[in-house]
Design an enzyme around this catalytic site. Structure first.
Site, PDB file in Angstrom:
ATOM      1  N   GLU A 164       1.463   0.649 -37.738  1.00 42.67           N
ATOM      2  CA  GLU A 164       1.178  -0.472 -36.817  1.00 42.67           C
ATOM      3  C   GLU A 164       1.215  -1.852 -37.461  1.00 42.67           C
ATOM      4  O   GLU A 164       0.320  -2.671 -37.254  1.00 42.67           O
ATOM      5  CB  GLU A 164      -0.182  -0.226 -36.138  1.00 42.67           C
ATOM      6  CG  GLU A 164      -0.243   1.118 -35.428  1.00 42.67           C
ATOM      7  CD  GLU A 164      -1.603   1.425 -34.783  1.00 42.67           C
ATOM      8  OE1 GLU A 164      -2.576   0.705 -35.051  1.00 42.67           O
ATOM      9  OE2 GLU A 164      -1.663   2.402 -34.006  1.00 42.67           O
ATOM     10  N   GLU A 271       2.165  11.060 -31.876  1.00 43.46           N
ATOM     11  CA  GLU A 271       0.807  11.043 -31.310  1.00 43.46           C
ATOM     12  C   GLU A 271       0.854  11.176 -29.782  1.00 43.46           C
ATOM     13  O   GLU A 271       0.186  10.434 -29.066  1.00 43.46           O
ATOM     14  CB  GLU A 271       0.080   9.740 -31.716  1.00 43.46           C
ATOM     15  CG  GLU A 271       0.092   9.473 -33.210  1.00 43.46           C
ATOM     16  CD  GLU A 271      -0.747   8.259 -33.639  1.00 43.46           C
ATOM     17  OE1 GLU A 271      -1.596   7.791 -32.858  1.00 43.46           O
ATOM     18  OE2 GLU A 271      -0.539   7.786 -34.782  1.00 43.46           O
TER      19      GLU A 271
HETATM   20  C1  HXH Z   1      -3.438   5.277 -32.972  1.00 43.89           C
HETATM   21  N1  HXH Z   1      -3.504   3.892 -32.655  1.00 43.89           N
HETATM   22  C2  HXH Z   1      -3.596   5.509 -34.462  1.00 43.89           C
HETATM   23  O1  HXH Z   1      -2.335   5.627 -35.081  1.00 43.89           O
HETATM   24  C3  HXH Z   1      -4.395   6.761 -34.789  1.00 43.89           C
HETATM   25  O2  HXH Z   1      -4.611   6.800 -36.170  1.00 43.89           O
HETATM   26  C4  HXH Z   1      -5.714   6.766 -34.066  1.00 43.89           C
HETATM   27  O3  HXH Z   1      -6.471   7.914 -34.411  1.00 43.89           O
HETATM   28  C5  HXH Z   1      -5.475   6.673 -32.630  1.00 43.89           C
HETATM   29  C6  HXH Z   1      -4.407   6.015 -32.162  1.00 43.89           C
HETATM   30  C7  HXH Z   1      -3.255   3.619 -31.278  1.00 43.89           C
HETATM   31  C8  HXH Z   1      -3.782   2.325 -30.796  1.00 43.89           C
HETATM   32  C9  HXH Z   1      -2.934   1.287 -30.743  1.00 43.89           C
HETATM   33  C10 HXH Z   1      -3.347   0.086 -30.240  1.00 43.89           C
HETATM   34  C11 HXH Z   1      -4.619  -0.110 -29.796  1.00 43.89           C
HETATM   35  C12 HXH Z   1      -5.488   0.936 -29.874  1.00 43.89           C
HETATM   36  C13 HXH Z   1      -5.072   2.154 -30.370  1.00 43.89           C
HETATM   37  O4  HXH Z   1      -4.996  -1.301 -29.181  1.00 43.89           O
HETATM   38  C14 HXH Z   1      -4.083  -1.773 -28.293  1.00 43.89           C
HETATM   39  C15 HXH Z   1      -3.753  -1.055 -27.133  1.00 43.89           C
HETATM   40  C16 HXH Z   1      -2.792  -1.522 -26.259  1.00 43.89           C
HETATM   41  C17 HXH Z   1      -2.135  -2.683 -26.543  1.00 43.89           C
HETATM   42  C18 HXH Z   1      -2.449  -3.395 -27.697  1.00 43.89           C
HETATM   43  C19 HXH Z   1      -3.427  -2.938 -28.574  1.00 43.89           C
END
Ligand code: HXH
Length: 368
Positions: A164, A271
């Site tokens: 990310e 994922e």
């Molecule tokens: C993932 N991130 C990670 O890779 C993983 O390690 C974790 O356990 C769960 C999910 C996903 C994620 C991405 C963005 C986020 C929150 C979670 O926040 C946003 C969501 C939508 C738009 C922008 C940011």
């Protein structure tokens, strides 16, 4: 009562009983099927799942072994959990996951080596609490990656090296993190270099979310192209696939796969889940009318979306070399607490009782 009406009633009862029975028998037959997702997809790609140490026992472990042939640690290998203090690693959970995989012949995808979330505070600070220099942070990063990757060398076949790094704001490029601030833009290339030195046989991935949204997709593509052109040891892109019943569209999914694979990179869907709510970071509260149930309408949309994406996965099997779900079943999913805590979600192929959902059958019933 006339004989004919008695016969009619008897007949009706018989038909009703048979119908009830066949539904039940079908249900029992389904339960007895020992084939799992991994078997239906054996000529396509491995099917994985994100787990914690608690997933490795009881009925979830049984389901895991029936359905999946790859696992990823949901949290146990992230920098914060596995390296809580400078001279202290916490191996127990990660080891138990890797040992389970070794024992049962499962592959392991490592997740992850560098991320702005779940990174330990100490990493960026000296003993006085001041921010460390570029050289110190690079040395710490190298030490971390060498230690973790070498410990599992030969047991983890692919690593999410950087997670990310692209910003959510379409007008920005790299996310404003401590890694970028202290090291500079080459923190990504450095992380890949270190991982490659630590295990030259491991496949190395850049992993991100919202990878099918054109504005994000194009920036991720730009980053990947820079890395490939600079001969950085990168072998693939991890598309998280935290999707919903509203996105992506078939067109967006195709375009993303085609664009990334044009760089000669493998694609792992790392994922996968299918929220029954819209995926928006701004959205922190329930919408009125939502009652946290998997209604027939939501279920129908989810079935159609799962069918669509797996149809596409099979079509692009040449480029797609792994598909991993983020959690086992609707009994526990990270989406129960994110982005709204206390809102139940139903994003997976197994229900809260670990039974296969209708969407499951759409995913496995296909012509070769
Ligand atoms: C993932 N991130 C990670 O890779 C993983 O390690 C974790 O356990 C769960 C999910 C996903 C994620 C991405 C963005 C986020 C929150 C979670 O926040 C946003 C969501 C939508 C738009 C922008 C940011």
């Amino acid at each position: 009562m006339k004989r004919s009406s008695i016969l009619l009633i008897a007949n009706f009862l018989l038909i009703a009983a048979l119908a009830g029975c066949s539904v039940k028998q079908q249900y029992q037959a389904d339960r007895l099927i020992t084939k799992g997702l991994k078997d239906y997809y054996k000529d396509y790609f491995p099917i994985g799942v994100a787990v914690g140490p608690q997933t490795l026992k009881g009925d979830e472990a049984e389901l895991l072994l029936r359905e999946f042939n790859s696992i990823t640690a949901e949290n146990a290998m992230k920098m914060g959990p596995i390296h809580p203090r400078e001279n202290e690693y916490f191996w127990r959970d990660a080891d138990s996951i890797v040992n389970f995989a070794q024992k049962h012949g499962l592959r392991v995808r490592g997740h992850n080596l560098l991320w702005h979330e779940q990174a330990p505070e100490w990493m960026f600070k000296d003993s006085q609490g001041n921010q460390v220099s570029r050289d110190v942070l690079l040395a710490r990063l190298k030490d971390h990656i060498y230690t973790v990757v070498k410990r599992y060398k030969g047991k983890i076949y692919a690593w999410d090296v950087v997670n990310e790094a692209i910003d959510d704001n379409p007008d920005d490029f790299l996310r404003k993190t401590k890694w970028l601030e202290i090291i500079g833009e080459d923190f990504i290339a450095k992380a890949f270099q270190f991982a490659h030195e630590a295990d030259p046989d491991a496949l190395l991935f850049y992993n991100d979310y919202n990878t099918e949204r054109p504005e994000k997709r194009d920036r991720i593509y730009t980053l990947l192209k820079q890395l490939v052109d600079a001969k950085v040891p990168i072998h693939g892109v991890g598309l998280q696939a935290h999707w919903s019943i509203f996105e992506p569209t078939e067109k967006e999914l195709r375009e993303a796969i085609e664009k990334y694979s044009s760089l000669g990179l493998q694609i792992h869907f790392t994922e996968v889940d299918m929220s029954v709510y819209p995926w928006e970071k701004e959205r922190r509260a329930k919408r009125s009318g939502e009652n946290d149930q998997l209604t027939p309408e939501l279920e129908q949309k989810q079935i159609a979306q799962y069918k669509m994406v797996f149809d596409i996965f099979r079509e692009y099997r040449k480029h797609i070399t792994s598909v991993t779900f983020w959690n086992v079943s609707d009994r526990y999913t990270w989406l129960d607490t994110y982005p709204v805590s206390g809102r139940k979600n139903y994003p997976l192929l197994f229900d809260t009782k670990l039974e296969r959902k209708k969407a499951y059958w759409e995913v496995v019933n296909f012509k070769k």
